[in-house]
Design a protein around this motif. Structure first.
Motif, PDB file in Angstrom:
ATOM      1  N   GLN A  44       0.930  -1.261   0.029  1.00 28.06           N
ATOM      2  CA  GLN A  44      -0.069   0.002   0.121  1.00 28.06           C
ATOM      3  C   GLN A  44       0.962   1.241   0.104  1.00 28.06           C
ATOM      4  O   GLN A  44       1.599   1.260   0.603  1.00 28.06           O
ATOM      5  CB  GLN A  44      -0.913  -0.026   1.242  1.00 28.06           C
ATOM      6  N   HIS A  55       4.890   2.516   1.913  1.00 26.64           N
ATOM      7  CA  HIS A  55       5.262   1.726   1.130  1.00 26.64           C
ATOM      8  C   HIS A  55       6.775   1.178   1.443  1.00 26.64           C
ATOM      9  O   HIS A  55       7.352   0.193   1.258  1.00 26.64           O
ATOM     10  CB  HIS A  55       5.130   2.155  -0.419  1.00 26.64           C
ATOM     11  N   SER A  89      -1.759   1.308  -4.293  1.00 28.54           N
ATOM     12  CA  SER A  89      -0.670   0.443  -4.248  1.00 28.54           C
ATOM     13  C   SER A  89       0.487   0.005  -5.146  1.00 28.54           C
ATOM     14  O   SER A  89       0.244   0.386  -6.391  1.00 28.54           O
ATOM     15  CB  SER A  89      -1.212  -1.000  -3.955  1.00 28.54           C
TER      16      SER A  89
END
Length: 403
Positions: A44, A55, A89
């Motif tokens: 994500q 991330h 994502s």
């Protein structure tokens, strides 16, 4: 017939599947980044930057030598792309076809979001086709020119709509500044771009969840996903896998029926109890809050969207995992100009574990985390319970921050 698994086994299945039982579960370097993404299915993206963004944090947790450049290089090499899983994502390029159903829903105008002006969308597309990749701010500069017939906000919305419907892809990033290009110039020619059937999509979701978590439920597989027939199709796939004997149905108290890969019943797990992980609030391992509550007895909620007076723990708390137990959380902030990592409030909640067991590895993890955040010092503001304050501060006092 449903099988049963012990709570301890469920913890180990989750942690092993998530790459949280070993120091280098997916290897090292850039290859490990791709391995991690392909195993977990997605990472994500989040814009919050109290500490290093989600991330990067999630990948660093599993890849000790992680560098942000690795992820950017994989995007440029067309091995990774950005789109939506249950949220914005990074995904492995080999899974591209499984985002096509969502793209087509938006392209057909079946979503109430991204209502961009068709004329602006056409202008943005033509500009990128003729002039090459563009950032949103390139259109902002363009809109300031004399005689311009549109402004930046419609162009930004057009970029987002064109991205969400698959006409544009993100070809690179500089921090959170995205660069867009035509999808036809980004997608490798070898990538399958045929839209999956409803059952193929359901099978992809089932197998991704089983691989990433070891066991899963219907609710978790369909988390934040829409589609009238999705639950029916996922149920059909699960039933077929049960009949062929590749998975089993297990009973987990407090959760709806769960499904587990059969190999976990014979598998042995190598958990290093001395390991401490400082997880991102958006880490794949804890994204299903009800699962973490049930399996680990850890009630985690991100409180940055909660009014300050109603917060219990802090604005941006990171869960602390010690072996197979969550022992607390810490509200953190990286003061980048001062190169200082502040532990605003450290909450230790599992009093059953002796301080001597977790404190030294916790401080070492903090040292590594500070370096990861480009910090050269660390300050502890508050500890709960307060009686632990002296012990923690004593360990912190000897910290060195050389890489």
């Amino acid at each position: 017939m449903e099988k049963k698994l012990t709570p301890e086994h469920l913890k180990l299945i989750t942690l092993e599947s998530q790459g949280l039982t070993r120091n280098t579960p997916f290897g090292a370097g850039k290859t490990a980044v791709l391995n991690t993404l392909e195993h977990l299915g997605y990472i994500q993206i989040d814009t919050l930057s109290m500490v290093e963004r989600a991330h990067h944090h999630t990948l660093w947790t599993r890849i000790p030598d992680f560098q942000a450049d690795y992820l950017e290089e994989l995007v440029e090499e067309r091995k990774v792309f950005e789109y939506w899983f249950h949220a914005a994502s990074y995904l492995p390029m080999k899974d591209f076809r499984y985002v096509l159903p969502q793209m087509l829903v938006i392209k057909r105008g079946e979503s109430r979001y991204y209502n961009a002006d068709p004329k602006v969308m056409e202008y943005v597309t033509d500009t990128i086709r003729n002039e090459g990749p563009k950032r949103a701010r390139d259109f902002e500069n363009e809109s300031h020119k004399a005689g311009s017939w549109w402004n930046w906000k419609p162009a930004k919305l057009a970029l987002e709509r064109l991205f969400m419907q698959g006409d544009l892809m993100i070809s690179g990033r500089s921090g959170m500044q995205k660069t867009y290009d035509l999808a036809e110039r980004v997608l490798p020619s070898s990538i399958d771009t045929t839209e999956p059937t409803s059952l193929e999509l359901a099978e992809y979701l089932v197998k991704t969840n089983l691989r990433a978590y070891g066991f899963t439920t219907l609710k978790q597989i369909t988390h934040l996903r829409k589609g009238n027939d999705l639950k029916k199709n996922v149920t059909q796939v699960l039933q077929a896998m049960l009949e062929e004997g590749s998975i089993s149905q297990v009973k987990i108290e407090g959760l709806s029926s769960a499904f587990v890969q059969n190999d976990v019943f014979e598998k042995t797990f190598n958990l290093k109890n001395s390991n401490i992980w400082l997880l991102s609030p958006f880490d794949n391992a804890i994204i299903h809050r009800d699962r973490i509550k049930q399996v680990f007895d850890f009630d985690f909620r991100l409180e940055c969207y909660t009014p300050k007076e109603k917060r219990q723990y802090g604005y941006f708390c990171l869960p602390i995992l010690f072996g197979d137990q969550f022992i607390g959380r810490v509200d953190c902030k990286a003061h980048r100009k001062e190169k200082k990592l502040e532990l605003i409030h450290l909450h230790i909640e599992n009093s059953a574990i002796e301080t001597e067991l977790w404190l030294k590895p916790f401080v070492e993890t903090l040292r590594r985390f500070a370096i990861f955040n480009n910090c050269e010092s660390l300050v502890l503001t508050k500890v709960s319970p307060s009686k632990l304050g002296a012990s923690v501060k004593k360990e912190l006092s000897g910290l060195k921050f050389k890489k």
